[in-house]
Design a protein around this motif. Structure first.
Motif, PDB file in Angstrom:
ATOM      1  N   SER A  74      -6.015   6.074  -1.174  1.00 50.47           N
ATOM      2  CA  SER A  74      -4.628   6.179  -1.635  1.00 50.47           C
ATOM      3  C   SER A  74      -4.142   4.830  -2.161  1.00 50.47           C
ATOM      4  O   SER A  74      -4.618   3.780  -1.753  1.00 50.47           O
ATOM      5  N   THR A  75      -3.174   4.898  -3.098  1.00 56.56           N
ATOM      6  CA  THR A  75      -2.644   3.670  -3.719  1.00 56.56           C
ATOM      7  C   THR A  75      -1.163   3.549  -3.371  1.00 56.56           C
ATOM      8  O   THR A  75      -0.585   4.461  -2.785  1.00 56.56           O
ATOM      9  N   ASN A  76      -0.562   2.423  -3.785  1.00 61.22           N
ATOM     10  CA  ASN A  76       0.788   2.180  -3.257  1.00 61.22           C
ATOM     11  C   ASN A  76       1.826   3.155  -3.798  1.00 61.22           C
ATOM     12  O   ASN A  76       1.779   3.584  -4.929  1.00 61.22           O
TER      13      ASN A  76
ATOM     14  N   LYS B  30      -0.018 -10.460  -3.342  1.00 60.75           N
ATOM     15  CA  LYS B  30       0.214  -9.997  -1.965  1.00 60.75           C
ATOM     16  C   LYS B  30       0.424 -11.202  -1.048  1.00 60.75           C
ATOM     17  O   LYS B  30      -0.142 -12.270  -1.288  1.00 60.75           O
TER      18      LYS B  30
ATOM     19  N   GLU C 153      -6.239  -3.743  -1.560  1.00 59.36           N
ATOM     20  CA  GLU C 153      -6.157  -4.150  -2.976  1.00 59.36           C
ATOM     21  C   GLU C 153      -5.095  -3.324  -3.688  1.00 59.36           C
ATOM     22  O   GLU C 153      -4.268  -3.835  -4.391  1.00 59.36           O
ATOM     23  N   LYS C 154      -5.207  -1.990  -3.500  1.00 56.51           N
ATOM     24  CA  LYS C 154      -4.311  -1.123  -4.267  1.00 56.51           C
ATOM     25  C   LYS C 154      -3.202  -0.568  -3.390  1.00 56.51           C
ATOM     26  O   LYS C 154      -2.339   0.128  -3.856  1.00 56.51           O
ATOM     27  N   ALA C 155      -3.275  -0.817  -2.097  1.00 56.85           N
ATOM     28  CA  ALA C 155      -2.307  -0.187  -1.198  1.00 56.85           C
ATOM     29  C   ALA C 155      -1.511  -1.263  -0.466  1.00 56.85           C
ATOM     30  O   ALA C 155      -1.950  -2.399  -0.344  1.00 56.85           O
ATOM     31  N   ASP C 156      -0.343  -0.862   0.007  1.00 59.97           N
ATOM     32  CA  ASP C 156       0.583  -1.829   0.608  1.00 59.97           C
ATOM     33  C   ASP C 156       0.964  -1.434   2.018  1.00 59.97           C
ATOM     34  O   ASP C 156       0.836  -0.280   2.415  1.00 59.97           O
TER      35      ASP C 156
ATOM     36  N   ASP D 131       0.246   2.482   3.251  1.00 57.07           N
ATOM     37  CA  ASP D 131      -0.116   3.526   2.290  1.00 57.07           C
ATOM     38  C   ASP D 131      -1.317   4.354   2.719  1.00 57.07           C
ATOM     39  O   ASP D 131      -1.572   5.411   2.172  1.00 57.07           O
TER      40      ASP D 131
END
Length: 1962
Positions: A1312-1314, A1322, A1881-1884, A1902
């Motif tokens: 999953s991504t943000n 970041k 990397e892609k998630a927060d 996320d």
């Protein structure tokens, strides 16, 4: 003497010196019989120390590298290396194979281990993933497989104290596995601080979850569960290679040469240092240890085995030794004593006694040894070294005589001369030196003729000549001792060689294969006395040839055992033994030579048994002594059954052509015709290439096959019934012993075998997946439970099946050549025979493999081709018929005698109670007594014997007989000519069925006014058939050539026939006598037609592209039609006889005027208007629609139009007969399609009255008669045609909810991504600014204030150590269905949301959770069978998803099924018995799979549909029938064995019915099925035919249906607006005729029901609005049990300052108030717009709500009245906060701003100021405790601080660090740096909250994780605990007052999770 046959002597392995210690471990054990089992090279050895005897297991084909002992210590499992390595389980007592496990691993099998009771075996592969595989080894079946580790695994063991647990270890890891269902799930061992992460070499499991493991550094690591709890340091000083557990404790052995014994609790008992003992040496390394009572076995790296008696531990016995590392090349035999000398790269020379089987001397040299020789007198031993020197020793005491170094390269060969005076020394620098022995080895000569290294030398008997071989394969001769090369052939003529060890030379030509110039034979040695030669090669094979063998490719016997190259082989001095040595396996093999005279006794003692056949193998010149093949058999072996296109390929081809079709089918296509056809009679029987395929059934009907049809023929009524389940040629047929079931095997890319019932003609099981191209032989076992089959792939694979289950039990490669028969032993179900070309093999089953032994012919016969075989009256006796007319009689594997039975091949034999019956090519049926002593009676099949009741005529006398069967007082005979005859015991013969003989059939004509037709074929016959009920061949005439077309004249009196040589004739239609014939063309005549009316003209079309027109009366050619560019395929006349329509091979449609033949061009529009006398054209606009989507790969070969011009029948290359409505305009018309022919349908014709359709199959030679069923007639019986290829293009209907569900993409949690559009760097990647602590200290500075104001000051703060899920508010109703069920008589309900399964108590609201899924659950079902109470199955989203089956009450996982459905599992259903589970995938193929869930076994799997399937459910009374529904799809499925058969729902019985999208399914009695549609109708199906539609059962889509098992009532749920009479839930009677509606009082505008379930007097309903409601059946009262937000994300979350309440605000436009204590929703406010944030005032009297549209509202809690509202922004409000002194309200928005409002000024809410220059949107805000500052986190990962209320940006770090905050919800800032993980990397991280105590912090991210940290956590990647349950995106998180709970809000799952905080004890 040509070496045409292998020598008749034999070698038997007698002893192996050596033990494999290198690169292996734990491979040495005591068996129960106190024997020692180990392995060396490719041989398993069982050594008895008491008797000093070895037994050998030789079932492997390559090096063995792993071994495990069964707990009962009799059975052994060994694993080997190789491209397709396998595991053998064998008996150490009998050394016979018990089971073979194969087809899973690659590269090799590194480790093996049995479980506690020995039922299961685990293996580890050497592949890149180090696959771990668990086997049920007795059945040879893999239970589970998983990738083991990225690096090597060294050891694996079952936990003997906990079921289903394993431990593996290896390079830098240890893993703890649990096996559940078919899933092996690992957990990595945690080394923690207790020990270093290092390589673990061995392990042993103990009680209480303890595991002991040996590490690379010599420590022992002790594990409890998965954690390292202790290390025993310095147990050994170097790596611990082996650990062995026994009753007394544990023994360990290591690289330090020590053995340590430990007690049961791992306290040390004693140390044995082997280096210090007598036999010890420096560098001894222990690889294997086994402790049994008072004996210890030790295996070392250097191939020794020691036995130690515990109480005399300093005196180990050396019981086995061998050479150690480096290659072994040197071998010499003593000239007078039974001694052998070997020397190796390990620098040792060893002398072995061949009588005592022991090492008697050993001496270590300075250099690696490459060759050895002993002088004639046996005194001197010469050794050639790798460095170019050679040494001579005295044999008796191993003292040195001389050491000479004249060369620099290795000495590869040396030999003493026969008179003992010279030593010849051959070197790798291609020279040979001659030394004088008596002159203290002075060099006396040198030979220099070779250009390459010297490989072999031989002296002549008189010591005057030397012959040499070199690396180029050159053979040279030298004169001795000078060394002059001899070139004259004359001089060498009479030379006799003292020994023969050369590999090239005339005498040994035969050792080389015929056409190869390889040099892979390393060594030979000739035995002149026995006239045999032994050879050794690079493939580990020892071969015996006759000597001399002059012709290349001689026959041999071969022996395996060595693993790779065998470097040397020698006869002992008295030729009693052969000694062979292995290069890489360091082993010395001693073989006993058994001469011919002793052979007979010997063979019975030890028949060699192994997977690779070690008796005489076929060598290439095999055919030299075999008579030429019989012509028929030769023809048959040349048949290929390969197809350009297999039916299996059609779905893919159609997909590829889909695009074409989409563009073409925009116009509405013509419907399929109303008529249908039914197969009525087939003329033909497949005898030309099949045998024994004709039987009587129980009730005396006859079963056989032709084309793709299984035929059951009733001879009394002369009728046929058909099994039409196959879609290509059937090649074999076998009947069940009870004569009621039949097995048939077909051609195909993945060919199937169908087992079907002759009574009902229904398939019982379909077997596929293991053969290729086709199945050519099948046979049932005597008990009828098993089936054996043989494929036509290159290795003619044999498979043994449990056919009812559809399981493959075992398989093996059969033979390179064709196998004709397989027969199962009637007395021993595990044995079978196969027979074929030069092949007779006896097999027995061993687990998953079959072990074959060739029939041993001996001197009795020759290796003949076997055509048929049967078993006799005992399990040992077998009989086979050969291609030369003999019957061979076998006992066990030996040929006992042969009996001449027929002239020419014996094609068929059949065993009777008291004798046999045989049939052959000579056309004679012979009856024999029970031992083939005498022939009792013969019957000749002749025309003279034909009885009057025959249904046809015999074509020739004595036709070749291909099948015989007895029963019902008759002999049933099938012939090669396609006839089936019944022979009465008294002699008369009745012909029952016949068809054309071999060759294609093309010509077909139907009579103009009688029900007869004519056919003409390549078999050179013209035949007339009666189509009326008598179904027989009326007349036949032989032609001089084959023919391709025929035609009746309009008056029916004449018959024209076109022949293949370009001639044609006209014959009298009654007598078939010639009237007239012409020969004007050279090429095939392809079509011939009389003109209509009087038949004045005859048009004759040929392949040379002309049409000749003849005047019939004057017999003259009157015209020629020219202009076609290719061969003519079809011609038709018009009604007036003036115009010809022509089709050509180039797909041209041409027109010619008759009779002159002038070419005409006619526009398309006009063609339609012309009345044609006949229509057989396949081109033109009128039949554009008959060409299929896949027109490139298949041609439409024939067509014919009915006389009413309504229906066009076509035949094509794929064997399909299709009916179209005429005219078939527009591409890809709809049709009905029928499969019966196998490949090309060459011709189709309607009879004169359209009552029948006659079709011809080209290669299947069959004539099929179909009855035409008009529409009216069809009402009674639905036809069995398949519908069109192309799905209907009418839409299946539309509904927003359905579309949404169909198009939803499920994100896998890990990917999953943000959820917020963040940008920037970041936090954990930003450069850190120095914080206050790091600045230079300021003198007199006040102490740093608290970071956070804490509420419970004074109390002792207790950190939170754990979170436990207590409540979940939410239910997944938006895109799932049928996922709410009652349990425990309605006390509890079970449902799911996010990734948790929830058991909810109706009365108390208490919930418990199943949390084993690692991603969202999509479907849930409950097992209804009373045996499986409370058992639930759930399926999830994932790239490789799993289904969990679990107990709802105990939450225990019972089974995990890892599936192949990529993306996710969207539907699960249990069968009636509860034992099977059905699952449907979200993969593009929407695969349907059936599981036996308790074992985790996948039974069957098949592509479901190309569009989404929503639900698939088993019929409530069945384990085999189920129904799937989906987008424009309803299919009725049957599970037959391992195959899934499906039928599409048939609509065309009802007017105007169209296929809609189906959403739900329910069932009624008598095979009724109900499906709910998108339009609100419910369709009622009987079997698979639509019989009624319940219109508008609901106003909107019917999403859910439920069948109540106890009373059959059906509940439906749909999407409806509530109205007086209607309701979204309805309860119906069993047949869906009457119903009662229930309204759901939810206050929604529309109710959308997604799940229904019925309990006692209650209906349970789950809705799209995330509510679960219980409806009472009597009073219709609704009780809402569960409610949740309808749509997410839920962004806003606020907890009450003093009570256990909290608020949530979501995208669905509601704010809801929840009570934790009462576990329910107290209130909800509909705002009309999506809400984004919510906040309580500090006193809890006001609530502020921020909206997505920029507005915010303040409510009073007491009255829920609006106190004030304002909209100063146009974008979403992201956070809203009251200041701690209740004075200010801060509103943060996505417009990069924070607005301040002063609440003391009243509800006008005028903005007093705002914060400027925020770089991005606002995420969270927190006030300081004194209300003077506000911290803001923004969307570019920056945290800013502003003054309140001025909005001034505060930049002074020192000041910021001194602020005490009232709350902390920021995800940014140094204090929370540690919450950012490496993997984001892609998630927060989306949200955070610090506890009121100020020392704990929770975050949501996320990935759907909730994490618990300590606060503050400034170090990066801080330690934390993680809690799973949410779907991707946790949007907000809060502590409740007093830190009692944590509330987390979900994004994708719209659910609220309430976690209970567990505080650390004081």
């Amino acid at each position: 003497m040509a070496a045409r046959s292998a020598p008749s002597c034999h070698l038997r392995l007698e002893w192996v010196y050596g033990y494999r210690g290198h690169q292996c471990r734990n491979n040495l054990y005591y068996t129960a019989a106190k024997e020692i089992v180990y392995f060396v090279a490719g041989v398993g050895v069982v050594y008895s120390p008491r008797e000093h005897r070895q037994k050998f297991y030789r079932g492997h084909s390559d090096d063995i590298i792993s071994l495990a002992l069964h707990p009962e210590r009799v059975l052994v499992a060994t694993g080997q290396v190789g491209k397709e390595p396998y595991i053998c389980v064998w008996d150490s007592y009998t050394v016979q194979t018990i089971s073979v496990l194969k087809d899973v691993h690659t590269h090799g099998i590194a480790c093996l281990a049995f479980d506690l009771d020995g039922q299961r075996l685990v293996s580890v592969g050497l592949d890149s993933k180090n696959a771990v595989c668990v086997w049920d080894w007795k059945r040879g079946k893999m239970l589970s497989m998983a990738p083991g580790h990225t690096d090597r695994i060294f050891d694996i063991s079952w936990d003997l104290y906990q079921p289903n647990k394993l431990v593996s270890c290896g390079v830098k890891h240890i893993k703890f596995w649990s096996l559940c269902g078919n899933a092996l799930t690992p957990k990595r061992g945690v080394f923690g601080k207790t020990g270093d992460l290092q390589t673990i070499l061995c392990l042993a499991c103990a009680r209480d979850e303890l595991t002991y493991s040996g590490a690379l550094n010599g420590d022992i690591y002790v594990w409890k569960g998965i954690n390292l709890i202790q290390t025993i340091q310095g147990a050994h000083t170097a790596g611990i290679f082996s650990m062995n557990a026994c009753e007394e404790g544990f023994a360990t052995g290591g690289r330090d040469g020590c053995i340590r014994l430990w007690d049961v609790t791992f306290k040390p008992i004693t140390v044995i240092d082997l280096r210090e003992t007598d036999q010890g040496y420096k560098g001894l390394s222990v690889r294997s240890v086994c402790w049994r009572g008072d004996h210890i076995l030790v295996g070392t790296q250097d191939s020794e085995i020691f036995e130690i008696v515990v109480h005399e531990r300093n005196k180990p016995f050396l019981i086995m030794q061998g050479h150690c590392e480096g290659e072994l090349w040197a071998l010499a035999v003593h000239p007078t004593k039974p001694l052998a000398v070997t020397g190796s790269d390990d620098r040792s020379v060893r002398i072995w006694s061949l009588v005592d089987h022991a090492l008697i001397a050993r001496c270590n040299m300075e250099e690696p040894i490459r060759c050895a020789a002993v002088n004639v007198d046996g005194i001197h031993l010469a050794l050639g070294m790798k460095d170019g020197s050679f040494t001579v020793l005295r044999v008796r005491d191993m003292t040195e005589v001389v050491h000479i170094k004249d060369r620099k390269e290795a000495i590869h060969e040396l030999k003493y001369s026969p008179d003992g005076t010279y030593l010849a020394v051959g070197c790798n620098d291609s020279s040979i030196d001659i030394y004088g022995v008596a002159q203290r080895y002075k060099k006396v000569g040198e030979c220099v003729g070779s250009l390459s290294f010297i490989t072999h030398l031989d002296w002549s008997s008189d010591s005057r000549y030397l012959q040499t071989n070199d690396g180029n394969g050159k053979r040279l001769f030298y004169r001795m001792p000078g060394g002059k090369e001899v070139t004259s052939k004359e001089e060498l003529k009479g030379v006799h060689w003292a020994s023969w060890t050369c590999v090239s030379g005339l005498e040994v030509n035969g050792i080389w294969p015929k056409y190869s110039d390889t040099n892979d034979i390393n060594s030979v040695d000739g035995n002149y006395i026995g006239q045999v030669l032994v050879t050794a090669d690079d493939y580990g094979i020892i071969k015996l040839f006759r000597y001399p063998c002059l012709r290349k490719g001689a026959k041999f016997k071969k022996y395996i055992g060595h693993s790779a190259h065998v470097t040397n082989v020698r006869w002992s001095h008295d030729y009693q033994w052969v000694i062979s040595i292995g290069g890489a396996d360091h082993s010395v093999f001693q073989w006993k030579f058994i001469p011919e005279r002793k052979l007979k006794d010997a063979l019975h003692i030890a028949p060699q048994e192994s997977l690779a056949d070690s008796n005489s193998d076929e060598s290439d010149s095999d055919l030299s002594d075999v008579p030429e093949l019989d012509s028929e058999i030769e023809q048959e072996t040349q048949l290929t059954y390969r197809r350009q296109v297999y039916k299996d390929d059609l779905p893919q081809l159609k997909e590829q052509c889909k695009e074409k079709q989409k563009s073409a089918t925009s116009k509405r296509r013509e419907q399929a015709p109303g008529n249908s056809i039914r197969l009525h009679f087939v003329h033909g029987y497949r005898g030309y290439d099949c045998r024994s395929n004709l039987f009587y059934t129980q009730i005396g009907e006859i079963v056989y096959h032709v084309a793709a049809v299984g035929v059951i023929y009733n001879r009394q009524q002369n009728t046929q019934r058909f099994y039409l389940g196959h879609d290509d040629d059937i090649l074999c047929l076998a009947i069940h012993p009870l004569k009621d079931y039949v097995a048939t095997g077909q051609v195909g890319r993945d060919p199937s075998i169908h087992i079907w019932d002759t009574e009902t003609i229904k398939p019982l099981s379909i077997l596929k997946g293991y053969h290729q191209y086709g199945v050519c032989a099948v046979d049932f076992s005597a008990d009828g439970k098993r089936l054996a089959s043989v494929g036509i792939d290159d290795s003619h694979t044999i498979v043994l099946w449990d056919w009812k289950k559809g399981e493959k039990l075992s398989m093996a490669r059969g033979s390179k050549d064709k196998i004709f028969v397989v027969k199962m032993n009637p007395y021993m179900p595990d044995k079978l025979i196969t027979a074929g070309i030069k092949h007779m093999k006896f097999w027995r089953r061993a687990g998953g493999g079959l072990i074959g032994r060739k029939g041993y012919i001996g001197t009795l016969g020759k290796n003949d081709t076997m055509m048929c075989a049967v078993y006799g009256w005992t399990e040992e006796m077998a009989f086979s018929g050969t291609s030369t007319g003999d019957v061979c009689i076998w006992r066990d594997v030996f040929l006992v005698k042969t009996v001449k039975a027929h002239d020419g091949p014996v094609f068929s034999m059949h065993a009777l109670e008291k004798g046999f019956v045989t049939g052959g090519k000579d056309g004679i049926v012979a009856l024999w007594d029970d031992s083939f002593e005498r022939c009792l009676k013969t019957y000749a099949i002749k025309r003279a014997a034909l009885a009057p009741g025959s249904k046809g005529l015999l074509l020739e006398d004595n036709p070749s007989i291909r099948a015989i069967s007895l029963g019902h007082g008759h002999i049933l005979v099938g012939t090669k000519n396609g006839e089936i005859l019944e022979v009465d015991k008294s002699g008369p013969v009745t012909l029952l069925v016949q068809g054309h003989m071999e060759g294609e059939v093309w010509g077909l004509a139907t009579h103009p006014y009688l029900p007869i037709c004519a056919t003409v074929s390549d078999d050179k016959t013209l035949r007339i058939w009666d189509l009326s009920p008598s179904h027989c061949m009326l007349a036949v005439r032989k032609l001089k050539k084959g023919g391709r077309c025929c035609c009746f004249s309009p008056d029916g009196k004449a018959l024209a026939v076109g022949l293949n040589d370009g001639s044609f004739l006209m014959a009298n239609a009654d007598t078939l006598e010639d009237l007239v014939s012409f020969h004007h063309r050279k090429d095939i005549i392809s079509d011939i037609r009389f003109s209509p009316g009087s038949g004045k003209y005859l048009a004759v079309a040929s392949h040379d592209s002309f049409i000749d027109i003849y005047n019939v009366m004057s017999s003259k050619r009157v015209g020629i039609c020219k202009g076609a560019t290719s061969c003519i395929t079809h011609i038709d006349w018009d009604i007036r006889g003036k115009l010809l329509q022509v089709n050509t091979g180039a797909k041209e449609q041409l027109f010619f005027e008759a009779p002159r033949g002038k070419k005409q061009t006619i526009p398309n529009v006009e063609v339609e208007k012309i009345s044609w006398a006949s229509w057989t054209s396949v081109l033109g606009l009128c039949c554009e629609g008959i060409w299929p989507v896949i027109g490139e790969v298949t041609d439409v070969t024939a067509s014919c139009l009915t006389s009413d011009r309504m229906v066009l029948a076509t035949g094509d290359d794929l064997g399909f007969v299709k009916l179209f409505k005429y005219p078939a305009k527009g591409k890809f018309g709809k049709f009905k399609r029928y499969v019966a022919h196998s490949t090309h349908v060459t011709n189709v014709r309607w009879t004169y009255d359209d009552s029948m359709l006659v079709t011809l199959g080209g290669a299947d030679m069959s004539l099929m008669v179909w009855t035409n069923e008009m529409e009216s007639y069809r009402e009674r019986r639905p036809c069995d045609s398949e519908e069109s290829d192309v799905d209907s293009e009418e839409g299946g209907g539309y509904d927003s909810d359905v579309t949404r569900e169909n198009e939803i993409t499920y994100t896998v949690r890990a990917l999953s991504t943000n959820i917020r559009p963040m940008f920037g760097t970041k936090p954990h990647l930003q450069q850190k600014e120095p914080s206050a602590d790091e600045r230079p200290p300021v003198s007199r500075a006040p102490p740093q204030p608290e970071k956070l104001q804490t509420n419970n000051v004074g109390k002792k703060k207790r950190p939170i150590e754990d979170l436990v899920l207590e409540l979940v508010f939410g239910y997944r109703g938006r895109d799932c269905r049928n996922n709410v069920h009652y349990l425990n008589d309605g006390d509890d309900i079970i449902y799911h949301t996010a990734s948790v399964g929830i058991l909810h108590n109706v009365a108390t609201g208490i919930q418990s959770f199943y949390q084993e899924h690692n991603d969202d659950i999509l479907c849930l079902t409950v097992n209804q069978h009373p045996k499986f109470i409370n058992i639930v199955a759930t399926g999830q989203v994932a790239t490789a998803p799993s289904i969990h089956i679990w107990d709802a009450v105990s939450k225990q996982t019972l089974s995990i099924l890892r599936c192949y459905h990529s993306k996710g599992v969207c539907s699960v259903s249990f069968s009636a018995t509860g034992k099977l589970l059905l699952s449907v995938g979200l993969d593009p193929e929407h695969t349907i799979t059936i599981w036996r869930w308790q074992e985790g076994a996948k039974i069957a799997s098949r592509v479901g549909h190309n569009q989404r399937i929503f639900v698939a459910e088993f019929r409530p009374d069945s384990d085999t029938q189920f129904v799937s529904v989906g987008v424009k799809h309803v299919k009725f499925w049957t599970l037959a064995g391992r195959a899934l058969l499906s039928k599409k729902g048939l609509l065309n019985t009802l007017e105007d019915a169209r296929m809609q999208t189906m959403l739900a399914v329910a069932f009624g009695a008598n095979n009724l099925t109900f499906t709910g549609t998108i339009s609100g109708d419910v369709c009622v199906w009987k079997d698979h035919v639509l019989c009624r539609v319940v219109a508008r059962a609901h106003n909107g889509p019917v999403f859910a249906m439920y069948t109540t098992l106890r009373d059959g009532l059906i509940v439906t749920g749909g999407k409806e607006r509530p109205s007086k009479e209607g309701g979204a839930v309805k309860l119906w009677d069993q047949e869906l005729r009457r119903c009662r509606a229930f309204r759901l009082e939810t206050g929604q505008a529309t109710d959308c029901v997604r799940s229904v379930c019925r309990g006692k007097g209650k209906i349970l309903v789950g809705t799209r609005n995330a509510e679960i409601i219980e409806v009472g059946e009597k009073n219709a009262a609704c009780n809402i049990l569960v409610s949740g937000h309808v749509d997410g994300p839920i962004w806003g979350l606020a907890t009450h300052p003093s009570r256990d309440f909290f608020l949530s605000a979501a995208e669905d436009g509601t704010v809801r108030l929840w009570d934790i204590a009462d576990k329910k929703m107290l209130n909800k406010v509909n705002l009309g717009h999506a809400a984004r944030t919510v906040c309580y005032s500090p006193e809890g009297d006001m609530v502020a709500i921020g909206m997505k549209n920029g507005e915010f509202i303040i409510l009073l809690v007491s009255s829920l009245k609006i106190w004030g509202k304002k909209r100063d922004r146009r974008c979403a409000i992201h956070d809203i906060r009251f200041s701690p002194d209740s004075r200010y309200l801060a509103v943060g928005s996505s417009e990069n701003s924070v607005d301040f409002y002063d609440l003391t000024l009243g509800p006008t809410l005028n903005r007093i100021s705002y914060c400027k220059d925020i770089p991005s949107f606002v995420i969270q805000m927190d006030f300081s405790a004194d209300s003077r500052y506000l911290q803001v986190s923004s969307g570019c990962y920056k945290r800013l601080v502003y003054e309140v209320p001025s909005g001034k940006h505060l930049l002074d770090h020192a000041a910021i660090d001194r602020i005490t905050w009232a709350t902390w919800t920021s995800i940014l800032g140094n204090e929370v740096m540690g919450i950012w993980s490496r993997h984001a990397e892609k998630a927060d991280v989306n949200c955070a909250c610090v506890s009121h105590s100020g020392i704990s912090l929770v975050t949501g991210d996320d990935f759907g994780m909730v994490k618990l940290f300590d606060f503050p956590c400034p170090e990066k990647f801080a330690k934390h605990k993680r809690f799973l349950g949410h779907s991707p995106h946790v949007t907000n998180i809060r502590f409740t007052n007093g830190d009692r709970h944590v509330i987390s809000a979900g994004g994708d799952d719209c659910s609220l999770f309430v976690w209970k905080c567990v505080h650390m004890p004081h």
